[in-house]
Each structure stands twice: as structure tokens, then as C-alpha cells.
Design a protein around this motif. Structure first.
Motif, PDB file in Angstrom:
ATOM      1  N   LYS A  84       3.121  14.013   3.701  1.00 24.14           N
ATOM      2  CA  LYS A  84       2.203  14.437   4.753  1.00 24.14           C
ATOM      3  C   LYS A  84       2.889  15.255   5.824  1.00 24.14           C
ATOM      4  CE  LYS A  84      -1.488  12.426   7.592  1.00 24.14           C
ATOM      5  NZ  LYS A  84      -2.100  11.179   8.091  1.00 24.14           N
TER       6      LYS A  84
ATOM      7  N   ASP B 192       1.807   8.415  -0.515  1.00 21.35           N
ATOM      8  CA  ASP B 192       0.607   7.577  -0.545  1.00 21.35           C
ATOM      9  C   ASP B 192      -0.225   7.781   0.719  1.00 21.35           C
ATOM     10  OD1 ASP B 192       1.160   6.540  -3.040  1.00 21.35           O
ATOM     11  OD2 ASP B 192       2.274   4.839  -2.256  1.00 21.35           O
ATOM     12  N   HIS B 193      -0.941   8.899   0.766  1.00 23.03           N
ATOM     13  CA  HIS B 193      -1.813   9.236   1.883  1.00 23.03           C
ATOM     14  C   HIS B 193      -3.134   9.771   1.331  1.00 23.03           C
ATOM     15  CE1 HIS B 193       1.482   8.886   4.815  1.00 23.03           C
ATOM     16  NE2 HIS B 193       2.229   9.564   3.948  1.00 23.03           N
ATOM     17  N   HIS B 194      -4.212   9.569   2.093  1.00 30.10           N
ATOM     18  CA  HIS B 194      -5.499  10.127   1.677  1.00 30.10           C
ATOM     19  C   HIS B 194      -5.476  11.654   1.730  1.00 30.10           C
ATOM     20  CE1 HIS B 194      -7.532   6.372   1.183  1.00 30.10           C
ATOM     21  NE2 HIS B 194      -7.295   5.980   2.419  1.00 30.10           N
ATOM     22  N   GLU B 195      -4.771  12.201   2.721  1.00 32.42           N
ATOM     23  CA  GLU B 195      -4.615  13.650   2.836  1.00 32.42           C
ATOM     24  C   GLU B 195      -3.131  13.959   2.961  1.00 32.42           C
ATOM     25  OE1 GLU B 195      -8.293  15.932   4.767  1.00 32.42           O
ATOM     26  OE2 GLU B 195      -7.294  14.603   6.186  1.00 32.42           O
TER      27      GLU B 195
ATOM     28  N   SER C  43     -10.621  17.269   2.100  1.00 28.67           N
ATOM     29  CA  SER C  43     -10.232  16.801   0.772  1.00 28.67           C
ATOM     30  C   SER C  43      -9.594  15.430   0.868  1.00 28.67           C
ATOM     31  CB  SER C  43      -9.248  17.785   0.138  1.00 28.67           C
ATOM     32  OG  SER C  43      -8.071  17.868   0.942  1.00 28.67           O
ATOM     33  N   PHE C  44      -9.413  14.802  -0.273  1.00 25.68           N
ATOM     34  CA  PHE C  44      -8.632  13.575  -0.335  1.00 25.68           C
ATOM     35  C   PHE C  44      -7.910  13.527  -1.671  1.00 25.68           C
ATOM     36  CE2 PHE C  44     -12.947  12.537  -1.703  1.00 25.68           C
ATOM     37  CZ  PHE C  44     -12.741  11.911  -2.921  1.00 25.68           C
ATOM     38  N   SER C  45      -6.775  12.874  -1.670  1.00 21.96           N
ATOM     39  CA  SER C  45      -5.937  12.830  -2.870  1.00 21.96           C
ATOM     40  C   SER C  45      -6.401  11.718  -3.802  1.00 21.96           C
ATOM     41  CB  SER C  45      -4.470  12.620  -2.497  1.00 21.96           C
ATOM     42  OG  SER C  45      -4.326  11.508  -1.635  1.00 21.96           O
TER      43      SER C  45
ATOM     44  N   SER D 227      -5.457   9.833  -7.860  1.00 20.85           N
ATOM     45  CA  SER D 227      -4.294   9.166  -8.442  1.00 20.85           C
ATOM     46  C   SER D 227      -3.186  10.182  -8.686  1.00 20.85           C
ATOM     47  CB  SER D 227      -4.680   8.485  -9.760  1.00 20.85           C
ATOM     48  OG  SER D 227      -5.145   9.449 -10.690  1.00 20.85           O
TER      49      SER D 227
END
Length: 520
Positions: free
Chosen positions: A207, A237-240, A399-401, A403
Motif C-alpha cells: 500500500k 493484505d489490504h483492501h486497496e 476498487s478492491f483487491s 485473492s
């Protein structure tokens, strides 16, 4: 005719979009008071973080025109405010000017600022990328067709189309894998290992950008020191993940891709080529940048009356962006020198018997295999969200990440011996995996050394501590070969240590343009 030839394209990647996040950045200046004793190239410091570079002077050293790079624009300025000289790198005195327009939004698209460009000092956030032919970027629209379907002797058969939304923009380009070391005049400390594609690794694996404007908000994915430049996916390990602005600067047009995410990287191990990485991802929108001060490849020049764009790069490089694209700035890697280390980790009696290692169950088994090609793919499976409002052409809002998947394949000749004529060759690997009927999850310690052996420099290591190998397939040709598919695994499903990447360079990058550390 002002055509744009792809061969003259320059690509810049930045953690900012050219506007200070706090707003009030300078657009230009007017009412210049020339002062005296100045010299061309002097950097004059004004108030509110504004700096200007002396471009031309008169006979008494009075300033007649200035250059204004993006990261000299300052912040918190009011339109028309007086900007008086407070310091200079030279000996001139008496310069001042007035702010000729300020803004807190980008000119094209009116987007909130995410940061000015910075091309020098340890907090550099904007980099020129040396890309290969075949780059692309585009954005399409989503539409709905309304059709009439009726019975009767003379049915209406018309249709009408409505634009609903803009799909996420798509972009892709390839870069060479290029490690290097920083010299005395560079954007990091002397002897520190780094890579030209640093910011792209930072974006696909975390990030934050190493040493960039976002430092401190989260652990960085890339760390650079005198041992190596390390990429760790533990920090991804982040949503964005890190959002970027990508600029495609053509001969007559500059496009900016906003809120870009690096979705995928594919590393190519073709032995007859130079090591490359194919990067691809998405963005929310594409703007055409027509304002020189928001273009990393340009600086604004003005005499207080007339503004112009300086495209020479004299003042842009070193202030707006880092450039290590030259052939003598960083190393190239030859894939044919790449080596593979593959060791099976003994986990119990079942694995011991299936892979024919010592009956004690404590001895790891090493395979000695020369690869003939392959690839490694890192995918973040990023999803963009777009509203669906009637009567409005919506754009993606973010957006989001998904797997994280790291997988690949290796090709090799089917050989009964390893390199040097001894040891366990690819035929042993095929035989052992075929017999491992009770081993549902294989664990191999796999390390691929791109460009040489582990002790060589330059080299890039891709280390997969737990590689799950599928049973190799056989391919018939003049020489029988085999392909092994693999997937990288973490310690467990919640630990992102599937892959570690380490760059070690030998070429030293040093450029006097980077001797000034600019705070923005």
C-alpha cells in the motif's frame, strides 16, 4: 500534421497526480521583479514552499524568465499573493513575483490532489519507466440496447442504444528486469541496491511506496539496503493497494490514467531473451493533460507575461522524476544464465516414501535441473465498482483487491541426471511426483535465480518457500521435454509469504541532477 509516433512515447509512473493534496498550489507567476546578481540555473526559494529556477537573466543578473517544475509549486497560496525571495543557491538578491492563479484540483478532470511529483531525494515518488514496444491503454463504455419485439402485419423493428457507464480503463506495458546500485549522486544512499521498476513492485505488493509521500501509513512492500532490494508480499493484505498515476507522454499528447492499480505481473524466463516483466492493470479514468505544469515530462516557463512548456527535460529530470532508463544506468539480465534450485521438504513418512528420500524422514531431496524456459505470474484479482444510475454515464468509483494468486510453469528437458551429469534430474522429479499418490499437497523450496547463480551479481532471486508442483507433462519434439506447473503457497491461508523477490545490482547509477533533495 501533428502525428504521435509510438517509438517516441515516454511513460512515467507516480504516487501523485501533480497536485498537492493540501491544495493552493501555484499555476504561474506574474509581476516579476528581476533583482540582480542572479545566474542561469540558480534555484530561488520563495514563500509557501515555492521555488523557481532562473532560466534567463539580463546584463546585471536580473531575472527575465523562470522555470517552474511541478514540485516547486508550493501549497497554501492565495491568488495574487506576493512571493518574495528568502534564499537562493546563488548570490543574487531582490527577486519577487506574484501568484498568477492557484488551484487545489487538477486542470483536466478536476480531480483532488494526491501529491506533487518528486524526482530526487529519498522520498522520490515519480519514475520514468523504460517500456518495450506493444504498450496499450484504453477505456471503453458499457451500453444497453432497447429493442422492440411485437407481432402484427407491420411490426415496429427499431432499437435504441444508451450509454450506461465507463468501464475501468485497461493498461499494460512490459519493462526489462533491471537491478542497480545507487551512487554518490542518486535518489538513495550510496551503495543501496534498487530496481528501475521499484514503484511497480511497491504497487503490486503493498500500500506504500518505499520512501515516498505515503510512508508511515503502512509497511512498505519494497525495502532497499546495501544487501539487496527486497519485495515481500507479507505486506500486501489490504483492501486497496497503492494507487498510481500513469502518464503516457507522446510527441504531441499526454494522457494521465487516474487511480491505477497494478493487477498482474508476468515474469518471462525465455532463455533466448532478456529478462522482462509484463505489467497490467486498471484505472478509473483517463484524462488528456494539456497543462504543462501537471505533465512530469515538462516544466512551465514564464517571463511574467507569457507562459510556455519546456520539453527539453533540462529542469524536469532531477526535479519531477527519477530516470534510470539509460543503457549505462542499470543492469540487464540474460535469461540463459538463469538457474533453478528445487528442494523437497520432508514432512513425514508418506512424503518420504513417495518422493524416494531417506527412510529416516529427515533428509530433504534436491533436484538439479537446468530450465529451458518458463514464466511466473502474480495476480491480485482486483475488482472495480461502478454505479448504475439511470440517465447518467457513471465512472468507476474505486476498487478492491481479491485473492492473491502466484503461479507459473517451468520447461526442461527430460533428463535422467542433473546438471554436471550427477544428481536428480527432471526424470527423477517426474517419477517421484507420479508415485506420490498419497501426497495431496507437495511442498518444494523453489528458488529461481534470474540472470545467474545465487552468488552472481547482477541477479534477481524469486524465492518460493512452499511451491506446490503438479505432475509434469511430457512434450514430444526432437528432444523430449517436460513442463511443470506450480503454485506458490504461504505458511497458511492467512499469511502472505508465498513469494520473496530479491534484486542485487552491479551497475552504479549516479547523476548530478539528483544532488538536491527537494521537500514537497
Amino acid at each position: 500534421m501533428a502525428l504521435n509516433l509510438s517509438r517516441n512515447t515516454k511513460v512515467f509512473v507516480s504516487a501523485g497526480n501533480g497536485m498537492h493534496a493540501s491544495g493552493g498550489s501555484l499555476l504561474s507567476v506574474d509581476a516579476i521583479t528581476a533583482g540582480s546578481g542572479h545566474a542561469v540555473g540558480d534555484v530561488i526559494t520563495l514563500s509557501n514552499g515555492v521555488k523557481v529556477i532562473v532560466k534567463t537573466v539580463n546584463g546585471s543578473g536580473g531575472v527575465t524568465s523562470i522555470a517552474l517544475p511541478n514540485n516547486f509549486r508550493g501549497t497554501g497560496i492565495s491568488d495574487g499573493a506576493g512571493l518574495a525571495q528568502s534564499a537562493t543557491t546563488g548570490s543574487g538578491t531582490g527577486f519577487d513575483c506574484d501568484a498568477d492563479g492557484v488551484s487545489s484540483l487538477t486542470s483536466e478532470g478536476s480531480r483532488a490532489g494526491t501529491g506533487l511529483f518528486k524526482g530526487n531525494g529519498t522520498a522520490a515518488n515519480t519514475f520514468k519507466m523504460g517500456v518495450l514496444d506493444g504498450y496499450s491503454f484504453s477505456q471503453s463504455s458499457e451500453s444497453t440496447d432497447v429493442t422492440i419485439n411485437e407481432a402484427g402485419a407491420t411490426p415496429s423493428r427499431g432499437s435504441k442504444r444508451f450509454n450506461d457507464s465507463l468501464a475501468p480503463a485497461e493498461w499494460s506495458f512490459s519493462t526489462y528486469v533491471r537491478p542497480f546500485k545507487h551512487g554518490a549522486n542518486s535518489n538513495r544512499g550510496t551503495g543501496v541496491h534498487d530496481m528501475c521498476e521499484n514503484i511497480l513492485w511497491a504497487a503490486i505488493a503493498g500500500k506504500d511506496i518505499t520512501g515516498g509521500a505515503l510512508s508511515g501509513t503502512s509497511a512498505t512492500a519494497v525495502t532497499c539496503d546495501s544487501t539487496d532490494a527486497d519485495v515481500s508480499f507479507v505486506r500486501s493484505d489490504h483492501h486497496e493497494l497503492l494507487k498510481l498515476s500513469i502518464f503516457f507522454v507522446m510527441e504531441n499528447t499526454t494522457y494521465r490514467l487516474n487511480e491505477c492499480q497494478v493487477n498482474q505481473a508476468e515474469i518471462d524466463f525465455s532463455i533466448d531473451g532478456i529478462a522482462t516483466i509484463a505489467w497490467s492493470g486498471n484505472a478509473t479514468t483517463i484524462d488528456q493533460v494539456t497543462t504543462a505544469i501537471e505533465d512530469p515530462s515538462k516544466v512551465l516557463t514564464t517571463d511574467g507575461t507569457t507562459d510556455a512548456a519546456d520539453t527539453s527535460g533540462t529542469y524536469a529530470e532531477g526535479y519531477n522524476y527519477v530516470d534510470t532508463t539509460g543503457s549505462s544506468d542499470a543492469d540487464y539480465l540474460r535469461n540463459k544464465l538463469s538457474t533453478l534450485s528445487l528442494v523437497h521438504k520432508v514432512t513425514g513418512s508418506g512424503a518420504t516414501e513417495a518422493l524416494s528420500v531417506a527412510t529416516s524422514g529427515t533428509t530433504n531431496k534436491e533436484y538439479q535441473i537446468n530450465i529451458t524456459g518458463g514464466s511466473l505470474t502474480i495476480a491480485n484479482n482486483i475488482t472495480y465498482l461502478t454505479p448504475e444510475t439511470l440517465g447518467v454515464v457513471d465512472t468507476p468509483i474505486g476498487s478492491f483487491s481479491g485473492s492473491r494468486q502466484i503461479s507459473g510453469s517451468l520447461t526442461m528437458y527430460l533428463n535422467t541426471t542433473g546438471f554436471g551429469g550427477t544428481g536428480n534430474g527432471s526424470n527423477h522429479l517426474l517419477s517421484d511426483l507420479t508415485k506420490a499418490t498419497d501426497l495431496v499437497n507437495t511442498e518444494f523450496d523453489m528458488s529461481i535465480f534470474m540472470g545467474g547463480a545465487s552468488s552472481d551479481t547482477p541477479v534477481v532471486e524469486f524465492d518460493i518457500g512452499k511451491a506446490h508442483l503438479q505432475i509434469p507433462s511430457i512434450e514430444t519434439a526432437d528432444i523430449i521435454s517436460s513442463t511443470v506447473e506450480f503454485a506458490a503457497q504461504g505458511t497458511d491461508l492467512s499469511t502472505g509469504n508465498e513469494l520473496a523477490v530479491k534484486y542485487k545490482g552491479s551497475t552504479t547509477h549516479s547523476d548530478s541532477a539528483y544532488t538536491t533533495d527537494v521537500t514537497v
